[in-house]
Design a protein around this motif. Structure first.
Motif, PDB file in Angstrom:
ATOM      1  N   SER A   1     -54.164  -2.284  30.407  1.00 21.15           N
ATOM      2  CA  SER A   1     -55.362  -1.449  30.221  1.00 21.15           C
ATOM      3  C   SER A   1     -54.774  -0.344  29.579  1.00 21.15           C
ATOM      4  O   SER A   1     -55.504   0.358  28.912  1.00 21.15           O
ATOM      5  CB  SER A   1     -55.918  -1.508  31.696  1.00 21.15           C
ATOM      6  N   LEU A   2     -54.025   0.251  30.095  1.00 20.79           N
ATOM      7  CA  LEU A   2     -53.613   1.865  29.596  1.00 20.79           C
ATOM      8  C   LEU A   2     -53.207   1.726  28.011  1.00 20.79           C
ATOM      9  O   LEU A   2     -53.378   2.411  27.581  1.00 20.79           O
ATOM     10  CB  LEU A   2     -52.321   2.221  30.678  1.00 20.79           C
ATOM     11  N   VAL A   3     -52.183   0.532  28.035  1.00 19.68           N
ATOM     12  CA  VAL A   3     -51.799   0.508  26.347  1.00 19.68           C
ATOM     13  C   VAL A   3     -53.079   0.464  25.467  1.00 19.68           C
ATOM     14  O   VAL A   3     -53.033   0.936  24.488  1.00 19.68           O
ATOM     15  CB  VAL A   3     -50.802  -0.621  26.302  1.00 19.68           C
ATOM     16  N   LYS A   4     -53.948  -0.335  25.921  1.00 21.59           N
ATOM     17  CA  LYS A   4     -54.985  -0.735  25.002  1.00 21.59           C
ATOM     18  C   LYS A   4     -56.167   0.747  24.877  1.00 21.59           C
ATOM     19  O   LYS A   4     -56.463   0.754  23.851  1.00 21.59           O
ATOM     20  CB  LYS A   4     -55.991  -1.877  25.646  1.00 21.59           C
ATOM     21  N   GLU A   5     -56.121   1.087  26.040  1.00 21.59           N
ATOM     22  CA  GLU A   5     -57.038   2.538  25.885  1.00 21.59           C
ATOM     23  C   GLU A   5     -56.114   3.618  24.934  1.00 21.59           C
ATOM     24  O   GLU A   5     -56.973   4.205  24.212  1.00 21.59           O
ATOM     25  CB  GLU A   5     -56.977   3.238  27.400  1.00 21.59           C
ATOM     26  N   ARG A   6     -54.837   3.485  24.998  1.00 17.13           N
ATOM     27  CA  ARG A   6     -54.192   4.703  24.321  1.00 17.13           C
ATOM     28  C   ARG A   6     -53.789   4.227  22.869  1.00 17.13           C
ATOM     29  O   ARG A   6     -53.736   5.020  21.974  1.00 17.13           O
ATOM     30  CB  ARG A   6     -52.880   5.306  25.013  1.00 17.13           C
ATOM     31  N   LEU A   7     -53.443   2.932  22.778  1.00 14.11           N
ATOM     32  CA  LEU A   7     -53.244   2.436  21.152  1.00 14.11           C
ATOM     33  C   LEU A   7     -54.468   1.919  20.706  1.00 14.11           C
ATOM     34  O   LEU A   7     -54.317   0.434  20.779  1.00 14.11           O
ATOM     35  CB  LEU A   7     -51.792   1.732  21.282  1.00 14.11           C
ATOM     36  N   LYS A   8     -55.357   2.466  20.117  1.00 10.64           N
ATOM     37  CA  LYS A   8     -56.394   1.974  19.646  1.00 10.64           C
ATOM     38  C   LYS A   8     -55.919   1.016  18.176  1.00 10.64           C
ATOM     39  O   LYS A   8     -55.112   1.645  17.594  1.00 10.64           O
ATOM     40  CB  LYS A   8     -57.401   2.755  19.150  1.00 10.64           C
ATOM     41  N   GLY A   9     -56.373  -0.062  18.162  1.00  9.12           N
ATOM     42  CA  GLY A   9     -56.043  -0.987  17.010  1.00  9.12           C
ATOM     43  C   GLY A   9     -55.187  -2.096  17.256  1.00  9.12           C
ATOM     44  O   GLY A   9     -54.259  -1.837  17.976  1.00  9.12           O
ATOM     45  N   HIS A  10     -55.807  -3.191  16.573  1.00  9.27           N
ATOM     46  CA  HIS A  10     -54.846  -4.408  17.013  1.00  9.27           C
ATOM     47  C   HIS A  10     -53.595  -4.394  16.632  1.00  9.27           C
ATOM     48  O   HIS A  10     -52.604  -4.992  17.449  1.00  9.27           O
ATOM     49  CB  HIS A  10     -55.729  -5.771  16.415  1.00  9.27           C
ATOM     50  N   ALA A  11     -53.316  -3.824  15.603  1.00 12.62           N
ATOM     51  CA  ALA A  11     -51.782  -4.007  14.852  1.00 12.62           C
ATOM     52  C   ALA A  11     -50.934  -3.138  16.035  1.00 12.62           C
ATOM     53  O   ALA A  11     -49.995  -3.510  15.950  1.00 12.62           O
ATOM     54  CB  ALA A  11     -51.841  -3.514  13.436  1.00 12.62           C
ATOM     55  N   LYS A  12     -51.504  -2.196  16.433  1.00 13.17           N
ATOM     56  CA  LYS A  12     -50.346  -1.295  17.124  1.00 13.17           C
ATOM     57  C   LYS A  12     -50.215  -1.874  18.565  1.00 13.17           C
ATOM     58  O   LYS A  12     -49.246  -1.661  18.987  1.00 13.17           O
ATOM     59  CB  LYS A  12     -51.004   0.209  17.427  1.00 13.17           C
ATOM     60  N   LEU A  13     -51.094  -2.579  19.096  1.00  7.87           N
ATOM     61  CA  LEU A  13     -51.196  -3.600  20.375  1.00  7.87           C
ATOM     62  C   LEU A  13     -50.198  -4.440  20.219  1.00  7.87           C
ATOM     63  O   LEU A  13     -49.562  -4.931  20.910  1.00  7.87           O
ATOM     64  CB  LEU A  13     -52.557  -3.825  20.739  1.00  7.87           C
ATOM     65  N   LYS A  14     -50.188  -5.046  19.078  1.00  4.65           N
ATOM     66  CA  LYS A  14     -49.254  -6.303  18.576  1.00  4.65           C
ATOM     67  C   LYS A  14     -47.724  -5.823  18.707  1.00  4.65           C
ATOM     68  O   LYS A  14     -46.904  -6.386  19.219  1.00  4.65           O
ATOM     69  CB  LYS A  14     -49.697  -6.834  17.164  1.00  4.65           C
ATOM     70  N   VAL A  15     -47.559  -4.385  18.331  1.00  8.08           N
ATOM     71  CA  VAL A  15     -46.307  -3.860  18.233  1.00  8.08           C
ATOM     72  C   VAL A  15     -45.954  -3.477  19.589  1.00  8.08           C
ATOM     73  O   VAL A  15     -44.773  -3.992  20.160  1.00  8.08           O
ATOM     74  CB  VAL A  15     -46.249  -2.455  17.543  1.00  8.08           C
ATOM     75  N   ALA A  16     -46.865  -2.956  20.424  1.00  8.28           N
ATOM     76  CA  ALA A  16     -46.538  -2.669  21.908  1.00  8.28           C
ATOM     77  C   ALA A  16     -46.129  -3.978  22.613  1.00  8.28           C
ATOM     78  O   ALA A  16     -45.306  -4.207  23.398  1.00  8.28           O
ATOM     79  CB  ALA A  16     -47.770  -2.002  22.438  1.00  8.28           C
ATOM     80  N   LYS A  17     -47.007  -5.143  22.377  1.00  8.16           N
ATOM     81  CA  LYS A  17     -46.584  -6.286  23.125  1.00  8.16           C
ATOM     82  C   LYS A  17     -45.420  -6.785  22.873  1.00  8.16           C
ATOM     83  O   LYS A  17     -44.572  -7.574  23.608  1.00  8.16           O
ATOM     84  CB  LYS A  17     -47.895  -7.263  22.894  1.00  8.16           C
ATOM     85  N   ALA A  18     -44.955  -6.796  21.330  1.00  8.31           N
ATOM     86  CA  ALA A  18     -43.610  -7.123  21.162  1.00  8.31           C
ATOM     87  C   ALA A  18     -42.492  -6.351  21.710  1.00  8.31           C
ATOM     88  O   ALA A  18     -41.652  -7.140  22.177  1.00  8.31           O
ATOM     89  CB  ALA A  18     -43.620  -7.245  19.554  1.00  8.31           C
ATOM     90  N   LEU A  19     -42.814  -5.066  21.859  1.00  9.21           N
ATOM     91  CA  LEU A  19     -41.927  -4.296  22.532  1.00  9.21           C
ATOM     92  C   LEU A  19     -41.513  -4.837  23.993  1.00  9.21           C
ATOM     93  O   LEU A  19     -40.477  -4.791  24.292  1.00  9.21           O
ATOM     94  CB  LEU A  19     -42.176  -2.935  22.506  1.00  9.21           C
ATOM     95  N   VAL A  20     -42.473  -5.007  24.596  1.00  8.73           N
ATOM     96  CA  VAL A  20     -42.467  -5.402  26.013  1.00  8.73           C
ATOM     97  C   VAL A  20     -42.023  -6.671  26.211  1.00  8.73           C
ATOM     98  O   VAL A  20     -40.997  -7.247  26.828  1.00  8.73           O
ATOM     99  CB  VAL A  20     -43.747  -5.338  26.803  1.00  8.73           C
ATOM    100  N   GLU A  21     -42.412  -7.707  25.436  1.00 10.36           N
ATOM    101  CA  GLU A  21     -41.904  -9.119  25.244  1.00 10.36           C
ATOM    102  C   GLU A  21     -40.506  -9.267  25.024  1.00 10.36           C
ATOM    103  O   GLU A  21     -39.821 -10.125  25.572  1.00 10.36           O
ATOM    104  CB  GLU A  21     -42.645 -10.020  24.666  1.00 10.36           C
ATOM    105  N   LEU A  22     -39.868  -8.353  24.192  1.00 13.64           N
ATOM    106  CA  LEU A  22     -38.542  -8.477  23.827  1.00 13.64           C
ATOM    107  C   LEU A  22     -37.751  -7.608  24.544  1.00 13.64           C
ATOM    108  O   LEU A  22     -36.710  -7.734  24.470  1.00 13.64           O
ATOM    109  CB  LEU A  22     -38.554  -8.251  22.196  1.00 13.64           C
ATOM    110  N   GLY A  23     -38.216  -6.749  25.511  1.00 17.99           N
ATOM    111  CA  GLY A  23     -37.274  -5.864  26.077  1.00 17.99           C
ATOM    112  C   GLY A  23     -36.902  -4.562  25.496  1.00 17.99           C
ATOM    113  O   GLY A  23     -35.927  -4.213  25.770  1.00 17.99           O
ATOM    114  N   PHE A  24     -37.764  -4.404  24.427  1.00 20.84           N
ATOM    115  CA  PHE A  24     -37.337  -3.230  23.551  1.00 20.84           C
ATOM    116  C   PHE A  24     -37.891  -1.833  23.942  1.00 20.84           C
ATOM    117  O   PHE A  24     -38.876  -1.945  24.533  1.00 20.84           O
ATOM    118  CB  PHE A  24     -37.850  -3.315  22.020  1.00 20.84           C
TER     119      PHE A  24
END
Length: 168
Positions: free
Chosen positions: A6-29
């Motif tokens: 919820s916090l990430v979606k609120e702060r990182l507007k835009g599908h592509a930036k959310l995709k980056v954030a999700k990848a960072l978390v999933e990969l442990g980066f």
């Protein structure tokens, strides 16, 4: 408590930036000082961009947005890789695999499942629980020292919240 996504979606507007954030978390980066890290190893932005199918500039924009938000910065600086997962190679190593689909909001599922395994005197090598905010159908995967007898499936299904059990 504000949920991470919820916090990430609120702060990182835009599908592509959310995709980056999700990848960072999933990969442990983690993100530190404008750079991406897997533990102590720096990961080039261009490599992450290519791997997830976005332009390198989107990765840079996402990193800048994370770095400029104190709450996101604190979260993404603290992410660590989870370590090796035997999920895909367990059978080749002679380990057992139990995959559980359950209600992620029910407490005690891991305790219930692992106590059943312990009563059979089977050692557990790994327990991997998918984050329900990241995965629409999260699974609990338990990797055991040896194969788990099929007779345990009905016992696993009696654990409150468990919907489906697969034993490999």
């Amino acid at each position: 408590m504000v949920l991470l996504w919820s916090l990430v979606k609120e702060r990182l507007k835009g599908h592509a930036k959310l995709k980056v954030a999700k990848a960072l978390v999933e990969l442990g980066f983690s993100v530190k000082n404008g750079r991406i890290y897997c533990g102590p190893v720096e990961v080039p932005s261009s490599r992450l961009a290519k791997a997830i199918g976005v332009d390198r500039r989107i990765v840079t924009e996402a990193i800048n947005a994370i770095e400029n938000d104190p709450q996101l910065k604190e979260i993404f600086e603290g992410i660590e890789p989870a370590g090796p997962s035997f999920r895909r190679i367990a059978k080749k190593l002679g380990f057992g695999i139990i995959e559980i689909e359950a209600d992620p909001k029910k407490p005690g599922i891991i305790a219930g499942v692992t106590s059943i395994i312990a009563k059979k005197e089977i050692s557990i090598r790994q327990v991997i629980a998918d984050d329900p905010e990241l995965y629409p159908n999260p699974k609990l995967t338990v990797i055991t020292e040896k194969e788990v007898p099929g007779e345990l499936i009905p016992l696993f299904l009696k654990v409150e919240g468990v919907k489906k059990v697969t034993v490999y």
